[in-house]
Design a protein around this motif. Structure first.
Motif, PDB file in Angstrom:
ATOM      1  N   MET A   1       9.752   2.638   9.708  1.00 56.93           N
ATOM      2  CA  MET A   1      10.037   1.322   9.194  1.00 56.93           C
ATOM      3  C   MET A   1       9.493   1.262   7.763  1.00 56.93           C
ATOM      4  SD  MET A   1       8.427  -2.314  10.539  1.00 56.93           S
ATOM      5  CE  MET A   1       6.769  -1.743  10.681  1.00 56.93           C
ATOM      6  N   ARG A   2      10.222   0.609   6.895  1.00 54.94           N
ATOM      7  CA  ARG A   2       9.782   0.386   5.521  1.00 54.94           C
ATOM      8  C   ARG A   2       9.281  -1.059   5.415  1.00 54.94           C
ATOM      9  NH1 ARG A   2      11.027   2.926   0.711  1.00 54.94           N
ATOM     10  NH2 ARG A   2      12.637   4.081   1.789  1.00 54.94           N
ATOM     11  N   ILE A   3       8.064  -1.212   4.891  1.00 54.40           N
ATOM     12  CA  ILE A   3       7.522  -2.553   4.685  1.00 54.40           C
ATOM     13  C   ILE A   3       7.480  -2.847   3.187  1.00 54.40           C
ATOM     14  CG2 ILE A   3       6.264  -2.712   6.852  1.00 54.40           C
ATOM     15  CD1 ILE A   3       3.755  -1.805   5.443  1.00 54.40           C
ATOM     16  N   TYR A   4       7.489  -4.108   2.853  1.00 49.70           N
ATOM     17  CA  TYR A   4       7.645  -4.573   1.478  1.00 49.70           C
ATOM     18  C   TYR A   4       6.547  -5.559   1.130  1.00 49.70           C
ATOM     19  CZ  TYR A   4       9.759  -7.399  -2.273  1.00 49.70           C
ATOM     20  OH  TYR A   4      10.002  -8.086  -3.432  1.00 49.70           O
ATOM     21  N   ARG A   5       6.011  -5.429  -0.071  1.00 47.30           N
ATOM     22  CA  ARG A   5       5.052  -6.415  -0.602  1.00 47.30           C
ATOM     23  C   ARG A   5       5.444  -6.719  -2.038  1.00 47.30           C
ATOM     24  NH1 ARG A   5      -0.671  -3.754  -0.549  1.00 47.30           N
ATOM     25  NH2 ARG A   5      -1.261  -5.698  -1.527  1.00 47.30           N
ATOM     26  N   PHE A   6       5.143  -7.927  -2.473  1.00 48.35           N
ATOM     27  CA  PHE A   6       5.319  -8.283  -3.879  1.00 48.35           C
ATOM     28  C   PHE A   6       3.954  -8.660  -4.415  1.00 48.35           C
ATOM     29  CE2 PHE A   6       6.227 -11.071  -7.471  1.00 48.35           C
ATOM     30  CZ  PHE A   6       7.096 -10.248  -8.195  1.00 48.35           C
ATOM     31  N   LEU A   7       3.484  -7.870  -5.368  1.00 48.50           N
ATOM     32  CA  LEU A   7       2.186  -8.118  -5.987  1.00 48.50           C
ATOM     33  C   LEU A   7       2.402  -8.949  -7.238  1.00 48.50           C
ATOM     34  CD1 LEU A   7       0.872  -4.446  -5.745  1.00 48.50           C
ATOM     35  CD2 LEU A   7       0.521  -6.314  -4.120  1.00 48.50           C
ATOM     36  N   LYS A  18      -4.762  -3.851  -9.145  1.00 49.86           N
ATOM     37  CA  LYS A  18      -4.145  -4.221  -7.866  1.00 49.86           C
ATOM     38  C   LYS A  18      -2.982  -3.281  -7.545  1.00 49.86           C
ATOM     39  CE  LYS A  18      -3.365  -8.649  -7.201  1.00 49.86           C
ATOM     40  NZ  LYS A  18      -2.759  -9.993  -7.123  1.00 49.86           N
ATOM     41  N   VAL A  19      -2.139  -3.026  -8.540  1.00 46.88           N
ATOM     42  CA  VAL A  19      -0.997  -2.121  -8.344  1.00 46.88           C
ATOM     43  C   VAL A  19      -1.497  -0.694  -8.124  1.00 46.88           C
ATOM     44  CG1 VAL A  19       1.083  -1.147  -9.406  1.00 46.88           C
ATOM     45  CG2 VAL A  19       0.589  -3.598  -9.641  1.00 46.88           C
ATOM     46  N   THR A  20      -2.464  -0.263  -8.910  1.00 48.00           N
ATOM     47  CA  THR A  20      -3.010   1.087  -8.765  1.00 48.00           C
ATOM     48  C   THR A  20      -3.621   1.290  -7.385  1.00 48.00           C
ATOM     49  OG1 THR A  20      -3.427   1.234 -11.133  1.00 48.00           O
ATOM     50  CG2 THR A  20      -4.653   2.745  -9.732  1.00 48.00           C
ATOM     51  N   LYS A  21      -4.327   0.285  -6.881  1.00 48.23           N
ATOM     52  CA  LYS A  21      -4.912   0.370  -5.535  1.00 48.23           C
ATOM     53  C   LYS A  21      -3.815   0.525  -4.486  1.00 48.23           C
ATOM     54  CE  LYS A  21      -8.173  -1.969  -2.428  1.00 48.23           C
ATOM     55  NZ  LYS A  21      -7.403  -2.003  -1.206  1.00 48.23           N
ATOM     56  N   ALA A  22      -2.748  -0.266  -4.610  1.00 44.78           N
ATOM     57  CA  ALA A  22      -1.633  -0.162  -3.659  1.00 44.78           C
ATOM     58  C   ALA A  22      -1.027   1.244  -3.701  1.00 44.78           C
ATOM     59  CB  ALA A  22      -0.575  -1.221  -3.968  1.00 44.78           C
ATOM     60  N   LEU A  23      -0.843   1.794  -4.888  1.00 45.44           N
ATOM     61  CA  LEU A  23      -0.290   3.147  -5.010  1.00 45.44           C
ATOM     62  C   LEU A  23      -1.220   4.172  -4.365  1.00 45.44           C
ATOM     63  CD1 LEU A  23       1.051   2.998  -8.678  1.00 45.44           C
ATOM     64  CD2 LEU A  23       2.381   2.835  -6.564  1.00 45.44           C
ATOM     65  N   SER A  24      -2.525   3.998  -4.525  1.00 45.30           N
ATOM     66  CA  SER A  24      -3.484   4.938  -3.941  1.00 45.30           C
ATOM     67  C   SER A  24      -3.501   4.855  -2.418  1.00 45.30           C
ATOM     68  CB  SER A  24      -4.888   4.697  -4.503  1.00 45.30           C
ATOM     69  OG  SER A  24      -5.467   3.540  -3.940  1.00 45.30           O
ATOM     70  N   GLY A  26      -0.759   4.588  -0.639  1.00 49.86           N
ATOM     71  CA  GLY A  26       0.510   5.087  -0.121  1.00 49.86           C
ATOM     72  C   GLY A  26       1.716   4.211  -0.385  1.00 49.86           C
ATOM     73  N   TRP A  27       1.530   3.069  -1.040  1.00 49.08           N
ATOM     74  CA  TRP A  27       2.651   2.216  -1.406  1.00 49.08           C
ATOM     75  C   TRP A  27       3.378   2.861  -2.582  1.00 49.08           C
ATOM     76  CZ3 TRP A  27       3.811  -2.254   1.281  1.00 49.08           C
ATOM     77  CH2 TRP A  27       2.857  -2.669   2.215  1.00 49.08           C
ATOM     78  N   GLU A  28       4.679   2.616  -2.710  1.00 49.50           N
ATOM     79  CA  GLU A  28       5.474   3.148  -3.808  1.00 49.50           C
ATOM     80  C   GLU A  28       6.111   1.993  -4.574  1.00 49.50           C
ATOM     81  OE1 GLU A  28       8.301   5.928  -2.307  1.00 49.50           O
ATOM     82  OE2 GLU A  28       6.754   7.229  -1.470  1.00 49.50           O
ATOM     83  N   LEU A  29       6.235   2.169  -5.884  1.00 52.75           N
ATOM     84  CA  LEU A  29       6.885   1.146  -6.702  1.00 52.75           C
ATOM     85  C   LEU A  29       8.322   0.961  -6.239  1.00 52.75           C
ATOM     86  CD1 LEU A  29       5.670   2.216 -10.257  1.00 52.75           C
ATOM     87  CD2 LEU A  29       4.700   0.448  -8.771  1.00 52.75           C
ATOM     88  N   HIS A  30       8.777  -0.266  -6.252  1.00 55.34           N
ATOM     89  CA  HIS A  30      10.152  -0.581  -5.859  1.00 55.34           C
ATOM     90  C   HIS A  30      10.756  -1.461  -6.949  1.00 55.34           C
ATOM     91  CE1 HIS A  30      13.505  -1.328  -3.137  1.00 55.34           C
ATOM     92  NE2 HIS A  30      13.442  -2.593  -3.526  1.00 55.34           N
ATOM     93  N   GLY A  31      11.655  -0.892  -7.715  1.00 58.59           N
ATOM     94  CA  GLY A  31      12.284  -1.660  -8.787  1.00 58.59           C
ATOM     95  C   GLY A  31      11.382  -1.797  -9.995  1.00 58.59           C
ATOM     96  N   ILE A  53       6.509   3.405   3.803  1.00 57.60           N
ATOM     97  CA  ILE A  53       7.077   3.830   5.086  1.00 57.60           C
ATOM     98  C   ILE A  53       5.930   3.942   6.085  1.00 57.60           C
ATOM     99  CG2 ILE A  53       8.263   5.681   6.318  1.00 57.60           C
ATOM    100  CD1 ILE A  53      10.121   4.336   4.395  1.00 57.60           C
ATOM    101  N   VAL A  54       6.052   3.272   7.214  1.00 52.35           N
ATOM    102  CA  VAL A  54       5.077   3.393   8.302  1.00 52.35           C
ATOM    103  C   VAL A  54       5.830   3.854   9.542  1.00 52.35           C
ATOM    104  CG1 VAL A  54       3.436   1.720   7.385  1.00 52.35           C
ATOM    105  CG2 VAL A  54       5.240   0.934   8.878  1.00 52.35           C
ATOM    106  N   ARG A  55       5.273   4.817  10.194  1.00 54.31           N
ATOM    107  CA  ARG A  55       5.930   5.390  11.375  1.00 54.31           C
ATOM    108  C   ARG A  55       5.176   4.965  12.641  1.00 54.31           C
ATOM    109  NH1 ARG A  55       9.548   8.044   8.795  1.00 54.31           N
ATOM    110  NH2 ARG A  55       9.159   9.501   7.116  1.00 54.31           N
TER     111      ARG A  55
END
Length: 68
Positions: A1-7, A18-24, A26-31, A53-55
């Motif tokens: 499943m793909r989950i979505y957040r808007f920072l 905040k963005v750097t922490k999310a990337l660290s 396992g989150w990936e930039l979207h758009g 992506i979370v499995r």
């Protein structure tokens, strides 16, 4: 499943962290990032969507997205 957040946040180093922490985590930039002027606070604000992506985990609307 793909989950979505808007920072979002003020255009400052805290937002970048905040963005750097999310990337660290396992989150990936979207758009592309967004950038706009907040007329009330008279400051620039930024936004960036991130996905992850979370499995093997069912979606739970009561669960905080950062806990996935």
């Amino acid at each position: 499943m793909r989950i979505y957040r808007f920072l979002s946040g003020e255009d400052d180093s805290a937002f970048c962290h905040k963005v750097t922490k999310a990337l660290s985590e396992g989150w990936e930039l979207h758009g592309s990032p967004t950038y706009g002027f907040d007329a009330i606070s008279k400051k620039m604000r930024c936004g960036q969507a991130v996905t992850k992506i979370v499995r093997d985990q069912p979606y739970d609307p009561d669960k905080k997205l950062v806990d996935y």
